[in-house]
Design a protein around this motif. Structure first.
Motif, PDB file in Angstrom:
ATOM      1  N   PRO A 168       8.295  12.649  -5.827  1.00  0.00           N
ATOM      2  CA  PRO A 168       7.152  13.513  -5.500  1.00  0.00           C
ATOM      3  C   PRO A 168       5.926  13.274  -6.382  1.00  0.00           C
ATOM      4  O   PRO A 168       4.808  13.368  -5.933  1.00  0.00           O
ATOM      5  N   LYS A 169       6.138  12.922  -7.666  1.00  0.00           N
ATOM      6  CA  LYS A 169       5.008  12.669  -8.552  1.00  0.00           C
ATOM      7  C   LYS A 169       4.223  11.426  -8.131  1.00  0.00           C
ATOM      8  O   LYS A 169       3.062  11.284  -8.437  1.00  0.00           O
ATOM      9  N   GLU A 170       4.893  10.513  -7.442  1.00  0.00           N
ATOM     10  CA  GLU A 170       4.270   9.253  -7.065  1.00  0.00           C
ATOM     11  C   GLU A 170       3.757   9.240  -5.635  1.00  0.00           C
ATOM     12  O   GLU A 170       3.344   8.219  -5.136  1.00  0.00           O
ATOM     13  N   GLU A 171       3.827  10.373  -4.937  1.00  0.00           N
ATOM     14  CA  GLU A 171       3.320  10.407  -3.582  1.00  0.00           C
ATOM     15  C   GLU A 171       1.815  10.217  -3.579  1.00  0.00           C
ATOM     16  O   GLU A 171       1.117  10.669  -4.471  1.00  0.00           O
ATOM     17  N   GLY A 172       1.343   9.570  -2.572  1.00  0.00           N
ATOM     18  CA  GLY A 172      -0.087   9.341  -2.439  1.00  0.00           C
ATOM     19  C   GLY A 172      -0.416   7.873  -2.546  1.00  0.00           C
ATOM     20  O   GLY A 172       0.372   7.068  -3.028  1.00  0.00           O
ATOM     21  N   PHE A 173      -1.586   7.541  -2.072  1.00  0.00           N
ATOM     22  CA  PHE A 173      -2.056   6.161  -2.080  1.00  0.00           C
ATOM     23  C   PHE A 173      -3.226   6.041  -3.041  1.00  0.00           C
ATOM     24  O   PHE A 173      -4.084   6.914  -3.112  1.00  0.00           O
ATOM     25  N   ASP A 174      -3.243   4.942  -3.771  1.00  0.00           N
ATOM     26  CA  ASP A 174      -4.323   4.686  -4.725  1.00  0.00           C
ATOM     27  C   ASP A 174      -5.627   4.360  -4.004  1.00  0.00           C
ATOM     28  O   ASP A 174      -6.708   4.699  -4.477  1.00  0.00           O
ATOM     29  N   VAL A 175      -5.500   3.680  -2.863  1.00  0.00           N
ATOM     30  CA  VAL A 175      -6.656   3.268  -2.080  1.00  0.00           C
ATOM     31  C   VAL A 175      -6.363   3.568  -0.618  1.00  0.00           C
ATOM     32  O   VAL A 175      -5.293   3.220  -0.108  1.00  0.00           O
ATOM     33  N   VAL A 176      -7.314   4.220   0.051  1.00  0.00           N
ATOM     34  CA  VAL A 176      -7.234   4.432   1.494  1.00  0.00           C
ATOM     35  C   VAL A 176      -8.434   3.721   2.104  1.00  0.00           C
ATOM     36  O   VAL A 176      -9.565   3.883   1.627  1.00  0.00           O
ATOM     37  N   ILE A 177      -8.162   2.923   3.136  1.00  0.00           N
ATOM     38  CA  ILE A 177      -9.240   2.205   3.809  1.00  0.00           C
ATOM     39  C   ILE A 177      -9.246   2.563   5.291  1.00  0.00           C
ATOM     40  O   ILE A 177      -8.202   2.923   5.849  1.00  0.00           O
ATOM     41  N   ALA A 178     -10.401   2.480   5.895  1.00  0.00           N
ATOM     42  CA  ALA A 178     -10.515   2.719   7.338  1.00  0.00           C
ATOM     43  C   ALA A 178     -11.815   2.110   7.826  1.00  0.00           C
ATOM     44  O   ALA A 178     -12.832   2.133   7.120  1.00  0.00           O
ATOM     45  N   ALA A 179     -11.770   1.570   9.035  1.00  0.00           N
ATOM     46  CA  ALA A 179     -12.968   1.000   9.643  1.00  0.00           C
ATOM     47  C   ALA A 179     -13.130   1.572  11.047  1.00  0.00           C
ATOM     48  O   ALA A 179     -12.156   1.687  11.791  1.00  0.00           O
ATOM     49  N   ASP A 180     -14.343   1.933  11.358  1.00  0.00           N
ATOM     50  CA  ASP A 180     -14.701   2.437  12.683  1.00  0.00           C
ATOM     51  C   ASP A 180     -13.850   3.639  13.098  1.00  0.00           C
ATOM     52  O   ASP A 180     -13.335   3.711  14.208  1.00  0.00           O
ATOM     53  N   THR A 181     -13.727   4.591  12.193  1.00  0.00           N
ATOM     54  CA  THR A 181     -12.939   5.800  12.459  1.00  0.00           C
ATOM     55  C   THR A 181     -13.792   7.068  12.509  1.00  0.00           C
ATOM     56  O   THR A 181     -13.246   8.150  12.678  1.00  0.00           O
ATOM     57  N   LEU A 182     -15.090   6.949  12.368  1.00  0.00           N
ATOM     58  CA  LEU A 182     -15.947   8.142  12.257  1.00  0.00           C
ATOM     59  C   LEU A 182     -16.787   8.402  13.501  1.00  0.00           C
ATOM     60  O   LEU A 182     -17.636   9.285  13.497  1.00  0.00           O
ATOM     61  N   TRP A 183     -16.558   7.679  14.563  1.00  0.00           N
ATOM     62  CA  TRP A 183     -17.409   7.780  15.758  1.00  0.00           C
ATOM     63  C   TRP A 183     -17.253   9.087  16.507  1.00  0.00           C
ATOM     64  O   TRP A 183     -18.137   9.483  17.234  1.00  0.00           O
ATOM     65  N   ALA A 202       4.519   0.801 -13.938  1.00  0.00           N
ATOM     66  CA  ALA A 202       4.146   1.744 -12.876  1.00  0.00           C
ATOM     67  C   ALA A 202       4.509   1.133 -11.529  1.00  0.00           C
ATOM     68  O   ALA A 202       4.694  -0.077 -11.399  1.00  0.00           O
ATOM     69  N   LEU A 203       4.611   1.981 -10.523  1.00  0.00           N
ATOM     70  CA  LEU A 203       4.817   1.482  -9.167  1.00  0.00           C
ATOM     71  C   LEU A 203       3.639   0.607  -8.777  1.00  0.00           C
ATOM     72  O   LEU A 203       2.547   0.756  -9.315  1.00  0.00           O
ATOM     73  N   PRO A 204       3.823  -0.295  -7.814  1.00  0.00           N
ATOM     74  CA  PRO A 204       2.689  -1.138  -7.414  1.00  0.00           C
ATOM     75  C   PRO A 204       1.557  -0.307  -6.830  1.00  0.00           C
ATOM     76  O   PRO A 204       1.765   0.808  -6.353  1.00  0.00           O
ATOM     77  N   LEU A 205       0.374  -0.878  -6.874  1.00  0.00           N
ATOM     78  CA  LEU A 205      -0.781  -0.253  -6.251  1.00  0.00           C
ATOM     79  C   LEU A 205      -0.446  -0.020  -4.789  1.00  0.00           C
ATOM     80  O   LEU A 205       0.083  -0.895  -4.111  1.00  0.00           O
ATOM     81  N   ARG A 206      -0.755   1.175  -4.288  1.00  0.00           N
ATOM     82  CA  ARG A 206      -0.430   1.524  -2.904  1.00  0.00           C
ATOM     83  C   ARG A 206      -1.714   1.690  -2.105  1.00  0.00           C
ATOM     84  O   ARG A 206      -2.594   2.458  -2.476  1.00  0.00           O
ATOM     85  N   VAL A 207      -1.782   0.953  -0.980  1.00  0.00           N
ATOM     86  CA  VAL A 207      -2.958   0.959  -0.111  1.00  0.00           C
ATOM     87  C   VAL A 207      -2.537   1.442   1.272  1.00  0.00           C
ATOM     88  O   VAL A 207      -1.528   0.988   1.813  1.00  0.00           O
ATOM     89  N   LEU A 208      -3.319   2.342   1.842  1.00  0.00           N
ATOM     90  CA  LEU A 208      -3.099   2.837   3.193  1.00  0.00           C
ATOM     91  C   LEU A 208      -4.312   2.514   4.045  1.00  0.00           C
ATOM     92  O   LEU A 208      -5.441   2.810   3.658  1.00  0.00           O
ATOM     93  N   GLU A 209      -4.061   1.922   5.217  1.00  0.00           N
ATOM     94  CA  GLU A 209      -5.128   1.749   6.190  1.00  0.00           C
ATOM     95  C   GLU A 209      -4.909   2.742   7.320  1.00  0.00           C
ATOM     96  O   GLU A 209      -3.868   2.728   7.983  1.00  0.00           O
ATOM     97  N   GLU A 244      -7.917  10.007 -11.103  1.00  0.00           N
ATOM     98  CA  GLU A 244      -9.338   9.715 -11.299  1.00  0.00           C
ATOM     99  C   GLU A 244      -9.752   8.399 -10.646  1.00  0.00           C
ATOM    100  O   GLU A 244     -10.884   8.243 -10.207  1.00  0.00           O
ATOM    101  N   ASP A 245      -8.836   7.449 -10.583  1.00  0.00           N
ATOM    102  CA  ASP A 245      -9.154   6.127 -10.051  1.00  0.00           C
ATOM    103  C   ASP A 245      -8.969   5.987  -8.547  1.00  0.00           C
ATOM    104  O   ASP A 245      -9.384   4.982  -7.974  1.00  0.00           O
ATOM    105  N   ALA A 246      -8.323   6.933  -7.885  1.00  0.00           N
ATOM    106  CA  ALA A 246      -8.062   6.822  -6.447  1.00  0.00           C
ATOM    107  C   ALA A 246      -9.378   6.807  -5.667  1.00  0.00           C
ATOM    108  O   ALA A 246     -10.302   7.555  -5.986  1.00  0.00           O
ATOM    109  N   ARG A 247      -9.442   5.965  -4.625  1.00  0.00           N
ATOM    110  CA  ARG A 247     -10.671   5.821  -3.845  1.00  0.00           C
ATOM    111  C   ARG A 247     -10.385   5.688  -2.360  1.00  0.00           C
ATOM    112  O   ARG A 247      -9.337   5.190  -1.951  1.00  0.00           O
ATOM    113  N   VAL A 248     -11.362   6.093  -1.567  1.00  0.00           N
ATOM    114  CA  VAL A 248     -11.368   5.900  -0.124  1.00  0.00           C
ATOM    115  C   VAL A 248     -12.539   4.979   0.189  1.00  0.00           C
ATOM    116  O   VAL A 248     -13.665   5.232  -0.254  1.00  0.00           O
TER     117      VAL A 248
END
Length: 195
Positions: free
Chosen positions: A85-100, A8-15, A120-124
């Motif tokens: 197109p099937k592989e678009e998207g990030f497995d993990v999305v992270i963010a800090a101090d973005t909800l103010w 599979a493609l590597p785990l993809r993380v977006l900040e 099912e495994d994707a998380r924010v």
């Protein structure tokens, strides 16, 4: 941890809202097999500083910078990548101090719905300081369901790392500034339904 199939493609993380990019840099340094994207508002100076930090920490091969304003077309994340197109998207999305800013909650949630891989495994993972205000954070949490995601957990964690406790908006009454600065809120989201 997200399960990966062989080949599979590597785990993809977006900040999102990366600022100086510290979380992205740390992830890229610690996990060389993870593809990291650091993103923030497309301000020339902000992006130049982020790119400089990525470069000076020698992770540019594993961490790229993508200027992006929340709520816009997310195709900028898929361009210049080998993702089909099937592989678009990030497995993990992270963010800090973005909800103010309550006015940005809708755009932020729209973006999460556009960029989080529909598995099912994707998380924010979100971290929010209580300087944001408990009612502002509660308003965000009430909106998540409208965007197809649900709260997997919400915990308050002491900044020094010694204690944690369940989220309670009711602590806003009588909580002083010093107390608020001692805690952050740790939020994990997942898809309500896997598509």
């Amino acid at each position: 941890r997200v399960a990966r199939e062989k080949n599979a493609l590597p785990l993809r993380v977006l900040e999102l809202g990366a600022g100086a990019g510290l979380p992205s840099i740390v992830i890229a340094k610690m996990y060389p097999d993870v593809a990291v994207t650091a993103s923030d508002y497309p301000d020339k100076e902000l992006i130049a500083a982020l790119e400089g930090n990525i470069g000076s920490n020698v992770v540019a091969g594993r961490c790229r910078v993508v200027p992006y304003a929340w709520g816009n077309d997310p195709s900028v994340f898929w361009s210049n990548s080998d993702a089909s197109p099937k592989e678009e998207g990030f497995d993990v999305v992270i963010a800090a101090d973005t909800l103010w800013n309550r006015d940005m909650h809708e755009l932020f949630l729209k973006t999460l719905g556009q960029v989080l891989r529909r598995t099912e495994d994707a998380r924010v993972h979100l971290i929010a300081g209580l300087h944001t205000g408990r009612y502002t954070l509660q308003a965000f949490m009430k909106m998540v369901d409208e965007y197809g995601v649900v709260l997997e957990y919400v915990m308050e964690r002491e900044v020094n790392g010694t204690q944690s406790r369940p989220w309670d908006v009711g602590r806003a009454e009588g909580e002083d500034e010093i107390e608020r600065r001692c805690w952050v809120v740790d939020i994990k989201l997942k898809w309500k339904n896997v598509f």
